[in-house]
Enzyme design. Structure first.
Site, mmCIF file in Angstrom:
data_model
loop_
_atom_site.group_PDB
_atom_site.id
_atom_site.type_symbol
_atom_site.label_atom_id
_atom_site.label_comp_id
_atom_site.label_asym_id
_atom_site.label_seq_id
_atom_site.Cartn_x
_atom_site.Cartn_y
_atom_site.Cartn_z
ATOM 1 N N GLU A 121 1.020 -1.331 -0.132
ATOM 2 C CA GLU A 121 -0.035 0.231 -0.333
ATOM 3 C C GLU A 121 1.165 0.855 0.141
ATOM 4 O O GLU A 121 0.553 2.297 0.959
ATOM 5 C CB GLU A 121 -0.848 -0.092 1.601
ATOM 6 C CG GLU A 121 -2.012 -1.154 1.194
ATOM 7 C CD GLU A 121 -3.089 -1.016 1.977
ATOM 8 O OE1 GLU A 121 -3.925 -1.940 2.134
ATOM 9 O OE2 GLU A 121 -2.817 -0.732 3.413
ATOM 10 N N GLU B 266 -5.622 -8.207 -0.746
ATOM 11 C CA GLU B 266 -6.734 -7.913 0.212
ATOM 12 C C GLU B 266 -7.829 -7.807 -0.284
ATOM 13 O O GLU B 266 -7.762 -7.074 -1.070
ATOM 14 C CB GLU B 266 -5.284 -7.020 0.867
ATOM 15 C CG GLU B 266 -4.219 -7.296 1.974
ATOM 16 C CD GLU B 266 -3.636 -5.998 2.475
ATOM 17 O OE1 GLU B 266 -4.929 -5.188 2.973
ATOM 18 O OE2 GLU B 266 -2.135 -5.821 2.746
#
Length: 467
Positions: A173, A362
């Site tokens: 991320e 995810e």
């Protein structure tokens, strides 16, 4: 339904070293930035001392219990497990000349265990952590020297595991650095925009150098980036809101643009000019950035809205990305809005933009689970959330999007990154530990465990449209 998923689609789950391993100082491991944030990524910095019993110091003790957990993943039928290497197990302070052999040996044993069951590793090089020593001695990613330290680390693990690991990710991320600078780039939370973007630039260069190293050392390997898929819609059809949503999406798509295209997009050049951001970018940096990722991976939990109305924007403080709530969506117990159709939309947007394979690494629902008197855990809410999102993945594949695989977040309960809680549970497997650290750490299958096993066995054909 008939399966829309390709024959070799990778099914599995995703965890992070700092949220599951524990053993935070075992066998030569150094302190990481995550170890210095015992209350989560927004909880501030607390220097650690030996013997401290913060919840992440033990986590779910995956470091010692991984054979049991890998066997449970195999029982569900996993063909892929995403985890991360703790950088500080390999280079405890970050600037050592030689790696820590005990750390290298641990991951070799872990990957051997996965291989027993035919589970392919998908390995993140840096998942919300870096050596705390690098932040103290060099200023984290604010220093150009950190590029070299990261490249040394990447080349070390590529050489060691080149026969075991064929799928890699650089930074987890990576766009979160804009919202949590210490977590992302090792900078103080009050750093200026110029300081944060300079650190981000160093990280983007390091990512590209890792991509090149992977291509050089593991010719049959693939390496991708990893974005937080924070897609926003216009709050209304007012042109001003449409433009505001485009700008907000570009805040995070910028990272993918650099990593997938190899250069800074023109819209960021304008942003830098208008916001007084001056970056030191060398010719060598520009050359390095031309080495682009093989695939795009991302997380997706929720969508949000954006508006030009500053009053609305100011009130959007309930979630990590400061998104304006969508009045048409329900929310989870933690205020994260639930939008399965948004995943199909995002998959199409990313594939149209990059024309590279995509990997959903995810996706999941954090919730409070109740253990019944008979020991069962009936997490139908989790099944419904995952079913509805996976149905939309199938629709995106039917749209023509190339999707490599799906690894749900937290297939086993773990310590949440944002708040360092155990009670925010994502897993198919329950772990007996509470927010205070009490519990036996015993593992228990939830109802969703058997549901996901059936989804994998049927390659998605068991999913229920409209579920």
């Amino acid at each position: 339904m008939t399966s829309k998923f390709p024959q070799h689609f990778l099914w599995g789950g995703a965890v992070a070293a700092n949220q599951v391993e524990g053993a935070y100082q075992a066998h030569g491991k150094g302190l990481s930035t995550s170890d210095a944030q015992p209350q989560g990524i927004f909880g501030g910095i607390t220097p650690r001392v030996a013997g401290d019993s913060g919840i992440k110091d033990v986590a779910i003790d995956f470091y010692h219990r991984y054979p049991e957990d890998i066997a449970l993943f195999a029982e569900m039928g996993f063909t892929c497990l995403r985890t991360s290497i703790a950088w500080t197990r390999i280079f405890p302070q970050g600037d050592e000349d030689t790696p820590n052999e005990e750390g290298l040996a641990f991951y070799q044993r872990l990957f051997d265990e996965m291989a027993k069951y035919g589970i392919q590793p998908l390995i993140t090089l840096s998942h919300y952590e870096m050596p705390y020593g690098l932040t103290q001695k060099y200023g984290g990613w604010g220093s150009r020297q950190t590029i070299g330290f990261f490249e040394r680390y990447a080349r070390t693990v590529f050489e060691r595991y080149k026969h075991q690991v064929k799928h890699w990710l650089t930074f987890n991320e990576i766009n979160m650095s804009l919202h949590a600078p210490f977590t992302g780039v090792g900078l103080p939370e009050d750093s200026s925009k110029s300081e944060i973007y300079q650190a981000i630039h160093h990280q983007l260069v390091a990512s590209a150098k890792a991509v090149k190293a992977c291509h050089d050392i593991i010719p049959d390997g693939k390496i991708g980036n990893m974005l937080l898929g924070g897609i926003v819609y216009p709050l209304s059809c007012r042109p001003e809101d449409v433009l505001a949503s485009q700008r907000q999406n570009r805040d995070w798509l910028f990272f993918g643009d650099v990593q997938a295209r190899g250069y800074y997009p023109a819209y960021m050049q304008r942003y830098f000019r208008e916001n007084g951001v001056q970056l030191e970018i060398t010719d060598d940096d520009r050359q390095a950035l031309r080495e682009t990722v093989d695939f795009i991976s991302f997380s997706y939990y929720m969508s949000g809205c954006s508006t030009a109305d500053q009053a609305h924007n100011h009130s959007a403080r309930a979630n990590i990305l400061k998104m304006v709530p969508n009045p048409h969506l329900a929310s989870s117990q933690w205020g994260w809005q639930i939008d399965p159709l948004g995943l199909r939309y995002l998959l199409n947007e990313l594939y149209d933009r990059y024309q590279k394979p995509l990997f959903i690494v995810e996706n999941g629902l954090g919730a409070k689970d109740q253990v019944e008197a008979d020991g069962s855990i009936n997490d139908d809410y989790r099944i419904r959330y995952l079913n509805d999102h996976l149905v939309q993945v199938g629709e995106a594949i039917d749209d023509g999007v190339e999707v490599m695989g799906y690894t749900s977040w937290g297939p086993i309960d773990l310590v949440s990154a944002s708040t360092a809680e155990m009670s925010k549970r994502y897993g198919f497997i329950y772990v007996d530990r509470d927010d205070s650290g009490a519990g036996s750490l015993a593992r228990r299958r939830k109802k969703s465990f058997y549901w996901y096993r059936d989804v994998i066995r049927s390659n998605g054909a068991s999913l229920t449209s409209g579920g």
